[in-house]
Design an enzyme around this catalytic site. Sequence first.
Site, PDB file in Angstrom:
ATOM      1  N   GLU A  25       0.824  -1.217   0.000  1.00  0.00           N
ATOM      2  CA  GLU A  25       0.000   0.000   0.000  1.00  0.00           C
ATOM      3  C   GLU A  25       0.859   1.267   0.000  1.00  0.00           C
ATOM      4  O   GLU A  25       2.066   1.222   0.257  1.00  0.00           O
ATOM      5  CB  GLU A  25      -0.933   0.016   1.220  1.00  0.00           C
ATOM      6  N   LYS A 159      -3.743  -2.659  15.647  1.00  0.00           N
ATOM      7  CA  LYS A 159      -3.131  -1.699  16.560  1.00  0.00           C
ATOM      8  C   LYS A 159      -4.106  -1.315  17.667  1.00  0.00           C
ATOM      9  O   LYS A 159      -5.299  -1.175  17.409  1.00  0.00           O
ATOM     10  CB  LYS A 159      -2.746  -0.472  15.746  1.00  0.00           C
TER      11      LYS A 159
HETATM   12  N1  PSU Z   1      -2.750   1.401  10.660  1.00  0.00           N
HETATM   13  C1  PSU Z   1      -1.412   1.498  10.776  1.00  0.00           C
HETATM   14  N2  PSU Z   1      -0.708   2.151   9.834  1.00  0.00           N
HETATM   15  C2  PSU Z   1      -1.321   2.710   8.748  1.00  0.00           C
HETATM   16  C3  PSU Z   1      -2.724   2.583   8.630  1.00  0.00           C
HETATM   17  C4  PSU Z   1      -3.400   1.931   9.594  1.00  0.00           C
HETATM   18  O1  PSU Z   1      -0.856   1.008  11.734  1.00  0.00           O
HETATM   19  O2  PSU Z   1      -0.648   3.306   7.909  1.00  0.00           O
HETATM   20  C5  PSU Z   1      -3.396   3.147   7.415  1.00  0.00           C
HETATM   21  C6  PSU Z   1      -3.653   2.018   6.396  1.00  0.00           C
HETATM   22  O3  PSU Z   1      -3.483   2.547   5.101  1.00  0.00           O
HETATM   23  C7  PSU Z   1      -5.100   1.687   6.650  1.00  0.00           C
HETATM   24  C8  PSU Z   1      -5.656   3.045   6.960  1.00  0.00           C
HETATM   25  O4  PSU Z   1      -5.744   1.082   5.557  1.00  0.00           O
HETATM   26  O5  PSU Z   1      -4.679   3.683   7.753  1.00  0.00           O
HETATM   27  C9  PSU Z   1      -6.977   2.981   7.669  1.00  0.00           C
HETATM   28  O6  PSU Z   1      -7.570   4.238   7.688  1.00  0.00           O
HETATM   29  P1  PSU Z   1      -9.065   4.411   8.191  1.00  0.00           P
HETATM   30  O7  PSU Z   1      -9.025   4.027   9.639  1.00  0.00           O
HETATM   31  O8  PSU Z   1      -9.365   5.853   7.983  1.00  0.00           O
HETATM   32  O9  PSU Z   1      -9.900   3.484   7.369  1.00  0.00           O
END
Ligand code: PSU
Length: 301
Positions: A25, A159
């Site tokens: 990603e 996390k």
């Molecule tokens: N969790 C992490 N590192 C990240 C992300 C999540 O530890 O970089 C990023 C990933 O790209 C994940 C996104 O898909 O955040 C999720 O965002 P949201 O909670 O807005 O869907």
Amino acid sequence: MNEFLVIHPEVEQALKEGKAVVALESTIISHGMPYPKNVETALAVEQMVRVNGAIPATIAIMDGKCMVGLSSEQIELFGKANNVWKVSIRDIAYVISKKLYGATTVAATMRIASMAGIKIFVTGGIGGVHRGAEKSMDISADLTEMGTTNVAVVSAGVKSILDIGLTLEYLETLGISVVTIGQDEFPSFYSSKSGFKSPLRLDNPSEIADMVKTKWALGLNGSVLIANPVPADKEVQPEQIEKFIKEALAEADKQNIHGKNVTPFLLKYIADHTAGESLDTNIALILNNATIGARIAKAMM
Ligand code: PSU
Ligand code: MN
């Protein structure tokens, strides 16, 4: 093949020859880590995929196209620029039609990987059900995407900025198999522990490849979440990180941070307040995931 897809020649060749390809990603590059560590890490992760026998395909959006496989120069550009959109599923069409720079989240990366025919994707941590979601309804589109798209995801668990218990419940509701490598407990990104038992456990890449292939051969659509615990020597104890998470959540509330900005805000707060310790852990675990992901990809061929 759709008109918005641009597949890097090396990736296209590998797919044609039935070689292992691993999707990566780009939100982690643009919104997940500070420059220049983000670029160094993205390049190191690609290298780690190669060393373990697969071809990396970092996914992002630019010039009105979904790019499957970026050059080092393009990775550098995404790591440096500050006008890059964080693109989840709902944003894809807008960012493409406006020809903006877009870094793809887990959800968007999976969908584009799937369009290109890539079956496995490696990241650090996925999005999930946020703490307080019973009020905010903040549940990442990563989960719904995993419910339907046939791309396996390797992460270091979930996390603890998220509600890990609720995230596991939601994964179950969506029929997503969750398998932890080599231990009974589900890991929580910075730590190999979470206090939650992993729904499933398998101990090596070939067993995992076998289960993923079996799922799809049965016509069961959706992802398999493969949780790979952080290497022991890089682990941060949950109690240690919890203090910063509580602070980060309070600060997000105070600053009225909402929607797509929540996750990047929390990640940055923790990275800034742990003297780089959490960043080192983050880098170590994603390299570790790249190793396992490439081996699973090979075993799936
Ligand atoms: N969790 C992490 N590192 C990240 C992300 C999540 O530890 O970089 C990023 C990933 O790209 C994940 C996104 O898909 O955040 C999720 O965002 P949201 O909670 O807005 O869907
Ligand atoms: Mn959200």
